[in-house]
Design a protein around this motif. Structure first.
Motif, PDB file in Angstrom:
ATOM      1  N   HIS A 187       0.845  -1.198   0.000  1.00  0.00           N
ATOM      2  CA  HIS A 187       0.000   0.000   0.000  1.00  0.00           C
ATOM      3  C   HIS A 187       0.878   1.245   0.000  1.00  0.00           C
ATOM      4  O   HIS A 187       2.038   1.213   0.410  1.00  0.00           O
ATOM      5  CB  HIS A 187      -0.924  -0.016   1.211  1.00  0.00           C
ATOM      6  N   ASP A 188       0.294   2.345  -0.439  1.00  0.00           N
ATOM      7  CA  ASP A 188       1.049   3.600  -0.449  1.00  0.00           C
ATOM      8  C   ASP A 188       1.321   4.073   0.965  1.00  0.00           C
ATOM      9  O   ASP A 188       2.454   4.410   1.303  1.00  0.00           O
ATOM     10  CB  ASP A 188       0.251   4.669  -1.221  1.00  0.00           C
ATOM     11  N   PHE A 189       0.282   4.110   1.783  1.00  0.00           N
ATOM     12  CA  PHE A 189       0.414   4.585   3.155  1.00  0.00           C
ATOM     13  C   PHE A 189      -0.304   3.617   4.092  1.00  0.00           C
ATOM     14  O   PHE A 189      -1.367   3.086   3.760  1.00  0.00           O
ATOM     15  CB  PHE A 189      -0.218   5.980   3.320  1.00  0.00           C
ATOM     16  N   THR A 190       0.281   3.388   5.257  1.00  0.00           N
ATOM     17  CA  THR A 190      -0.417   2.646   6.313  1.00  0.00           C
ATOM     18  C   THR A 190      -0.089   3.319   7.642  1.00  0.00           C
ATOM     19  O   THR A 190       0.908   4.035   7.758  1.00  0.00           O
ATOM     20  CB  THR A 190       0.007   1.159   6.395  1.00  0.00           C
ATOM     21  N   ALA A 191      -0.938   3.088   8.617  1.00  0.00           N
ATOM     22  CA  ALA A 191      -0.700   3.633   9.952  1.00  0.00           C
ATOM     23  C   ALA A 191      -1.192   2.641  10.985  1.00  0.00           C
ATOM     24  O   ALA A 191      -1.991   1.746  10.682  1.00  0.00           O
ATOM     25  CB  ALA A 191      -1.412   4.975  10.122  1.00  0.00           C
ATOM     26  N   SER A 192      -0.708   2.803  12.216  1.00  0.00           N
ATOM     27  CA  SER A 192      -1.191   1.974  13.320  1.00  0.00           C
ATOM     28  C   SER A 192      -0.839   2.621  14.644  1.00  0.00           C
ATOM     29  O   SER A 192       0.255   3.165  14.804  1.00  0.00           O
ATOM     30  CB  SER A 192      -0.566   0.570  13.277  1.00  0.00           C
ATOM     31  N   VAL A 193      -1.774   2.564  15.583  1.00  0.00           N
ATOM     32  CA  VAL A 193      -1.436   2.893  16.961  1.00  0.00           C
ATOM     33  C   VAL A 193      -0.731   1.686  17.564  1.00  0.00           C
ATOM     34  O   VAL A 193      -0.756   0.588  17.013  1.00  0.00           O
ATOM     35  CB  VAL A 193      -2.685   3.255  17.793  1.00  0.00           C
ATOM     36  N   ALA A 194      -0.115   1.909  18.730  1.00  0.00           N
ATOM     37  CA  ALA A 194       0.674   0.840  19.347  1.00  0.00           C
ATOM     38  C   ALA A 194       0.052   0.286  20.613  1.00  0.00           C
ATOM     39  O   ALA A 194       0.557  -0.684  21.166  1.00  0.00           O
ATOM     40  CB  ALA A 194       2.083   1.353  19.659  1.00  0.00           C
ATOM     41  N   PHE A 195      -1.070   0.880  21.092  1.00  0.00           N
ATOM     42  CA  PHE A 195      -1.572   0.505  22.411  1.00  0.00           C
ATOM     43  C   PHE A 195      -2.645  -0.578  22.363  1.00  0.00           C
ATOM     44  O   PHE A 195      -3.250  -0.897  23.378  1.00  0.00           O
ATOM     45  CB  PHE A 195      -2.099   1.734  23.165  1.00  0.00           C
ATOM     46  N   LYS A 196      -2.884  -1.165  21.203  1.00  0.00           N
ATOM     47  CA  LYS A 196      -3.858  -2.253  21.105  1.00  0.00           C
ATOM     48  C   LYS A 196      -3.114  -3.583  20.953  1.00  0.00           C
ATOM     49  O   LYS A 196      -2.523  -4.088  21.888  1.00  0.00           O
ATOM     50  CB  LYS A 196      -4.827  -1.973  19.952  1.00  0.00           C
ATOM     51  N   TRP A 197      -3.107  -4.133  19.767  1.00  0.00           N
ATOM     52  CA  TRP A 197      -2.554  -5.467  19.545  1.00  0.00           C
ATOM     53  C   TRP A 197      -1.030  -5.493  19.605  1.00  0.00           C
ATOM     54  O   TRP A 197      -0.433  -6.568  19.756  1.00  0.00           O
ATOM     55  CB  TRP A 197      -3.033  -6.001  18.194  1.00  0.00           C
ATOM     56  N   LEU A 198      -0.394  -4.328  19.518  1.00  0.00           N
ATOM     57  CA  LEU A 198       1.067  -4.267  19.653  1.00  0.00           C
ATOM     58  C   LEU A 198       1.505  -4.211  21.106  1.00  0.00           C
ATOM     59  O   LEU A 198       2.708  -4.206  21.405  1.00  0.00           O
ATOM     60  CB  LEU A 198       1.617  -3.063  18.885  1.00  0.00           C
ATOM     61  N   LEU A 199       0.544  -4.107  22.033  1.00  0.00           N
ATOM     62  CA  LEU A 199       0.788  -4.246  23.468  1.00  0.00           C
ATOM     63  C   LEU A 199       1.654  -3.137  24.054  1.00  0.00           C
ATOM     64  O   LEU A 199       2.308  -3.325  25.080  1.00  0.00           O
ATOM     65  CB  LEU A 199       1.434  -5.621  23.777  1.00  0.00           C
ATOM     66  N   GLY A 200       1.654  -1.978  23.405  1.00  0.00           N
ATOM     67  CA  GLY A 200       2.471  -0.880  23.885  1.00  0.00           C
ATOM     68  C   GLY A 200       1.683   0.123  24.703  1.00  0.00           C
ATOM     69  O   GLY A 200       0.457   0.040  24.819  1.00  0.00           O
ATOM     70  N   PRO A 201       2.373   1.113  25.295  1.00  0.00           N
ATOM     71  CA  PRO A 201       1.695   2.192  26.002  1.00  0.00           C
ATOM     72  C   PRO A 201       1.005   3.135  25.017  1.00  0.00           C
ATOM     73  O   PRO A 201       1.269   3.106  23.811  1.00  0.00           O
ATOM     74  CB  PRO A 201       2.845   2.915  26.724  1.00  0.00           C
ATOM     75  N   HIS A 202       0.143   4.001  25.541  1.00  0.00           N
ATOM     76  CA  HIS A 202      -0.423   5.057  24.719  1.00  0.00           C
ATOM     77  C   HIS A 202       0.669   6.059  24.341  1.00  0.00           C
ATOM     78  O   HIS A 202       1.673   6.198  25.026  1.00  0.00           O
ATOM     79  CB  HIS A 202      -1.540   5.789  25.470  1.00  0.00           C
ATOM     80  N   ALA A 204       2.206   6.303  21.160  1.00  0.00           N
ATOM     81  CA  ALA A 204       3.089   5.899  20.062  1.00  0.00           C
ATOM     82  C   ALA A 204       2.247   5.383  18.906  1.00  0.00           C
ATOM     83  O   ALA A 204       1.235   4.710  19.106  1.00  0.00           O
ATOM     84  CB  ALA A 204       4.077   4.829  20.516  1.00  0.00           C
ATOM     85  N   ALA A 205       2.653   5.722  17.699  1.00  0.00           N
ATOM     86  CA  ALA A 205       1.977   5.260  16.488  1.00  0.00           C
ATOM     87  C   ALA A 205       2.976   5.281  15.344  1.00  0.00           C
ATOM     88  O   ALA A 205       4.027   5.934  15.432  1.00  0.00           O
ATOM     89  CB  ALA A 205       0.773   6.146  16.159  1.00  0.00           C
ATOM     90  N   PHE A 206       2.659   4.564  14.278  1.00  0.00           N
ATOM     91  CA  PHE A 206       3.566   4.484  13.132  1.00  0.00           C
ATOM     92  C   PHE A 206       2.835   4.821  11.841  1.00  0.00           C
ATOM     93  O   PHE A 206       1.637   4.553  11.693  1.00  0.00           O
ATOM     94  CB  PHE A 206       4.160   3.076  13.010  1.00  0.00           C
ATOM     95  N   LEU A 207       3.585   5.395  10.909  1.00  0.00           N
ATOM     96  CA  LEU A 207       3.120   5.683   9.551  1.00  0.00           C
ATOM     97  C   LEU A 207       4.124   5.085   8.589  1.00  0.00           C
ATOM     98  O   LEU A 207       5.337   5.242   8.784  1.00  0.00           O
ATOM     99  CB  LEU A 207       3.029   7.198   9.337  1.00  0.00           C
ATOM    100  N   THR A 208       3.650   4.382   7.553  1.00  0.00           N
ATOM    101  CA  THR A 208       4.564   3.937   6.506  1.00  0.00           C
ATOM    102  C   THR A 208       4.230   4.685   5.221  1.00  0.00           C
ATOM    103  O   THR A 208       3.064   4.943   4.917  1.00  0.00           O
ATOM    104  CB  THR A 208       4.495   2.415   6.256  1.00  0.00           C
ATOM    105  N   VAL A 209       5.285   5.036   4.499  1.00  0.00           N
ATOM    106  CA  VAL A 209       5.145   5.819   3.264  1.00  0.00           C
ATOM    107  C   VAL A 209       5.984   5.161   2.176  1.00  0.00           C
ATOM    108  O   VAL A 209       6.875   4.356   2.461  1.00  0.00           O
ATOM    109  CB  VAL A 209       5.619   7.274   3.490  1.00  0.00           C
ATOM    110  N   PRO A 210       5.747   5.498   0.904  1.00  0.00           N
ATOM    111  CA  PRO A 210       6.603   4.970  -0.163  1.00  0.00           C
ATOM    112  C   PRO A 210       8.010   5.543  -0.078  1.00  0.00           C
ATOM    113  O   PRO A 210       8.250   6.540   0.608  1.00  0.00           O
ATOM    114  CB  PRO A 210       5.890   5.448  -1.444  1.00  0.00           C
ATOM    115  N   GLU A 211       8.927   4.943  -0.804  1.00  0.00           N
ATOM    116  CA  GLU A 211      10.300   5.439  -0.816  1.00  0.00           C
ATOM    117  C   GLU A 211      10.375   6.879  -1.314  1.00  0.00           C
ATOM    118  O   GLU A 211      11.228   7.660  -0.867  1.00  0.00           O
ATOM    119  CB  GLU A 211      11.179   4.536  -1.699  1.00  0.00           C
TER     120      GLU A 211
END
Length: 353
Positions: A187-202, A204-211
């Protein structure tokens, strides 16, 4: 993982639940190693010691997340929320651009496109989103797994439809990354928070982008988005990072210190083992519901099960030590690595009483 016994022993060592917790779709439980890392990070601040080591945790978490979603770390930005990442994407679209979305998707995936005021936001049922891509659609924004009921988007079909019409795709992995194998590179872009299935604290979140960054403008860029952050603390940033780090937001250092350890645990367990475990429990729950005469919302292959008409029992179940969610009158149970077959059977027993 080599054996089921190894999987279970690792999980037992990390979690000491006080309830039957079936609400990961709201918040994941913190592993013991994560709690310890949070405490150690807080002590650095409390004792006035340098916080520089915590920036290494940000990079380690970025790298671990990149491995989990199948892209190079250079394509991953570290942020704080999906809404902020969506906002960057929304701000980068030209006036009048058409954005295709799914009905009743999570607000953080949708709202920044609406508040622009000059975009054409079109909404269709999730099951029709791939077939609804058309010439002129600039972007398709959708969650991989629906927060309300766990339904999974047909991402391969969506990707092919978007390519056929020259549209970009933006997929929220918040209810998927950590239990469902995903491919951010598709995909061109994706995102995710970290405090659900990634088991992290509130925080933090990630964004992925193309090169090539896909035309995104780093409108939220601060000093951490510079190629040389510590030389870019004053005045405008003269050179943005050459990687996705140009989209970083100021780091919640404590959160990333904990998240690094949570992601390490998921890697140790193995995503394929976590996926088989969670979906197996969800399927056990679906079968038990059928025996009780209840029909959940169709969501085959999902770790989230939503049952119409039973949401009103959420408070009662909580008083019995079973934590689930009430979503618009539906009982939502979300199964993760720390859940067991006994948890499923106890919930079914409670619903039958």
């Amino acid at each position: 993982m080599e054996t089921t016994e190894t999987f279970e022993s690792l999980v037992r060592a990390e979690f000491s639940r006080k309830s039957i917790y079936l609400n990961t779709a709201s918040n994941g439980l913190l592993p013991a190693r994560t709690v310890a890392a949070l405490g150690e990070a807080a002590l650095l601040r409390a004792e006035g010691r340098p916080l520089l080591p915590l920036y290494d945790d940000v990079e380690a978490a970025r790298a671990a997340y990149a491995r989990l979603v199948g892209v190079p770390g250079s394509r991953v930005a570290a942020g704080a929320s999906v809404a902020a990442h969506t906002g960057v994407i929304a701000a980068s679209l030209p006036a009048g651009a058409e954005v295709l979305t799914a009905e009743d998707d999570f607000t953080s995936v949708l709202n920044p496109f609406h508040v622009r005021g000059d975009l054409k936001v079109r909404t269709v049922p999730l099951e029709r989103i791939a077939e609804s891509v058309r010439p002129g659609t600039a972007l398709v924004a959708v969650s991989a797994a629906q927060s309300a009921d766990g339904r999974l988007a047909d991402l391969p079909a969506l990707r092919e439809a978007a390519r056929a019409h020259g549209a970009r795709t933006y997929v929220d992995f918040s209810q998927a990354a950590g239990w469902l194998p995903v491919d951010a590179g598709a995909h061109d872009f994706t995102a995710s928070v970290a405090f659900k299935w990634l088991l992290g604290p509130h925080g933090a979140a990630f964004l992925t982008v193309p090169e090539d960054f896909g035309g995104l403008v780093p409108v939220l860029a601060g000093w951490v988005a510079a190629e040389t952050p510590w030389e870019s603390c004053y005045g405008p940033v003269s050179e943005l990072a050459h990687s996705a780090r140009r989209f970083d937001l100021s780091h919640a250092l404590f959160s990333y210190a904990g998240l690094r350890r949570s992601l390490e645990l998921i890697e140790e367990l193995g995503l394929s083992a976590v996926h088989a475990h969670t979906v197996g429990l969800a399927d056990r729950f679906r079968a038990g519901l059928a025996d009780l005469g209840h029909e959940p919302r169709p969501a085959p292959g999902s770790a989230i099960v939503s049952v119409p008409g039973l949401g009103s029992r959420q408070q009662e179940l909580s008083e019995w030590g079973i934590e689930v969610s009430d979503r618009a009158g539906n009982l939502r149970a979300a199964f993760h690595l720390y859940n067991t077959a006994a948890d499923v059977d106890r919930l079914l027993q409670a619903l039958a009483s």
